[in-house]
Write a protein that holds these residues in place. Sequence first.
Motif, short mmCIF file in Angstrom:
data_model
loop_
_atom_site.label_atom_id
_atom_site.label_comp_id
_atom_site.label_asym_id
_atom_site.label_seq_id
_atom_site.Cartn_x
_atom_site.Cartn_y
_atom_site.Cartn_z
N TYR A 118 0.74 -6.56 7.34
CA TYR A 118 0.01 -6.99 6.21
C TYR A 118 -0.96 -6.16 5.71
CZ TYR A 118 3.23 -11.02 6.38
OH TYR A 118 4.52 -11.59 6.58
N MET A 177 -4.30 -13.58 4.29
CA MET A 177 -4.72 -12.76 3.37
C MET A 177 -5.92 -13.23 2.63
SD MET A 177 -1.82 -10.13 2.23
CE MET A 177 -1.30 -10.77 0.68
N ASN A 235 5.31 -19.39 3.92
CA ASN A 235 4.00 -19.21 2.83
C ASN A 235 3.73 -20.73 2.35
OD1 ASN A 235 5.57 -16.34 1.52
ND2 ASN A 235 3.90 -16.32 2.58
N TYR A 248 3.25 -12.83 -8.31
CA TYR A 248 4.37 -12.46 -8.80
C TYR A 248 4.70 -12.46 -10.23
CZ TYR A 248 5.52 -13.03 -4.01
OH TYR A 248 5.62 -13.10 -2.48
N ILE A 254 6.92 -3.45 -0.66
CA ILE A 254 6.31 -3.92 0.50
C ILE A 254 7.63 -3.71 1.64
CG2 ILE A 254 5.55 -5.84 1.86
CD1 ILE A 254 3.63 -6.51 -0.31
N GLU A 309 -3.36 -16.06 0.51
CA GLU A 309 -1.89 -16.59 1.19
C GLU A 309 -1.95 -16.72 2.59
OE1 GLU A 309 2.16 -14.48 0.35
OE2 GLU A 309 0.95 -13.22 1.84
N PHE A 368 -0.87 -5.14 -3.73
CA PHE A 368 -0.25 -6.42 -4.10
C PHE A 368 -1.37 -7.59 -4.30
CE2 PHE A 368 1.94 -10.13 -2.06
CZ PHE A 368 3.07 -10.39 -2.68
N PHE A 409 5.96 -6.09 -4.52
CA PHE A 409 6.57 -6.60 -3.47
C PHE A 409 7.77 -6.01 -3.03
CE2 PHE A 409 9.34 -10.20 -1.47
CZ PHE A 409 8.75 -10.21 -0.13
N SER A 450 0.89 -16.80 5.81
CA SER A 450 2.19 -16.46 6.08
C SER A 450 2.70 -17.01 7.61
CB SER A 450 2.40 -15.07 5.80
OG SER A 450 4.01 -14.99 5.98
N GLY A 498 14.22 -14.67 3.99
CA GLY A 498 13.12 -13.83 3.65
C GLY A 498 11.80 -14.21 4.20
N SER A 499 12.07 -15.52 4.94
CA SER A 499 10.87 -16.18 5.79
C SER A 499 9.83 -16.72 4.72
CB SER A 499 10.31 -15.42 6.81
OG SER A 499 9.38 -16.09 7.60
N SER A 500 10.29 -16.93 3.64
CA SER A 500 9.51 -17.38 2.40
C SER A 500 8.86 -19.06 2.95
CB SER A 500 10.15 -17.70 1.02
OG SER A 500 10.42 -16.41 0.51
N THR A 515 0.24 -3.37 0.19
CA THR A 515 0.23 -4.66 0.35
C THR A 515 -1.39 -4.96 -0.09
OG1 THR A 515 1.38 -4.72 2.16
CG2 THR A 515 -0.16 -6.83 1.82
N TYR A 539 6.36 -3.27 7.45
CA TYR A 539 7.04 -4.47 7.06
C TYR A 539 8.42 -4.71 7.43
CZ TYR A 539 7.17 -8.87 4.41
OH TYR A 539 7.41 -10.06 4.17
#
Length: 325
Positions: free
Chosen positions: A211, A257, A171, A45, A56, A285, A221, A53, A287, A166-168, A218, A62
Amino acid sequence: MPESNSLANTANSVANARTTAPHIIRELENGLLADAAHTSPKYFYDAVGSVLFEAICVLPEYYPTRTEAEIFTQHMGDMARVIGVGGSLIDLGAGNCAKAARLFPVLHPDQYVPIDISVSHLQDAVRRLQQRFPHIEMTALGLDLAQDWKLPAEVRRDKRLFFYPGSSIGNFEPEEALAFLCHLRAACDSDAGILIGVDLIKDKSLLDAAYADSLGVTAAFNLNLLRHINHLLHTDFDVRQWQHEAFFNTEKSRIEMHLRARENIQVSWPGGQRNFIKGEHIHTENSYKYSIQGFNALLADAGFSHSCHWTDKNEWFAVIHAKAA
Ligand code: AVI
């Protein structure tokens, strides 16, 4: 690991990459030099990564962002009945504050506390929101949620609602997710709760496509991470030598990822270097995708109870509320 990969002269590299904090340099070097090279997703980020992002989030493949938004639109009234009104709405990773702002007209918080890595990211959004909702007290905070953090005294204690959309949470590694939820629970009195967005396990082909989108956003990203690391660590990554890879690892219930070397590559930075052979990869990453039952178990382990959830018609995503009592 080939012998030429060394963590020589770390002090030297710290001195050379003057603008980057020493702990960031150490973390990046350790990740690049590990047998299985890896980096933290927080390095996605930078300015370009944040814009990518956002792009995305509006891609057809997505689904999480629009599905979560649909759930809020459809079930907001019911959520307000379960959660109640008033109290402090604490927005974790608030960004432009747009998701929380949609809750104001139904949850009527007395105080809004947006938190992001840098308080300056929040200032414009908070100024605009304060004009629209002058009766809500707003206290923006700059905290790194991946580190140990503590709420200051100006955050009211009564009826705290931790909002983490956001389902962070996906991560985090599962044990980190548990530690994070325990940390939230410790900041709760018995009248507090959590409202969290969770991406659910679904057909592998849908997850793979989300993804590895057809436009390659992506991929950009993921690759942009190398440009950011070049900036932070003064590495000489050439983005064109790397390829984006993303797939759902069914056994581990997570999207992985990676960036795969298209050829033999030597990456150097002040005080260190690493050779990658063609096909070797950097893991960038994870997820994690949960079942509702699995995530409720995590919430229970963290000391939350009375969980209640709302999903979309396909059951692709869930918004879960749980109480601290
Ligand atoms: C921020 N986070 C919830 C996103 C996710 O889906 O794990 C990050 C992302 N990575 C690739 N696409 C989106």
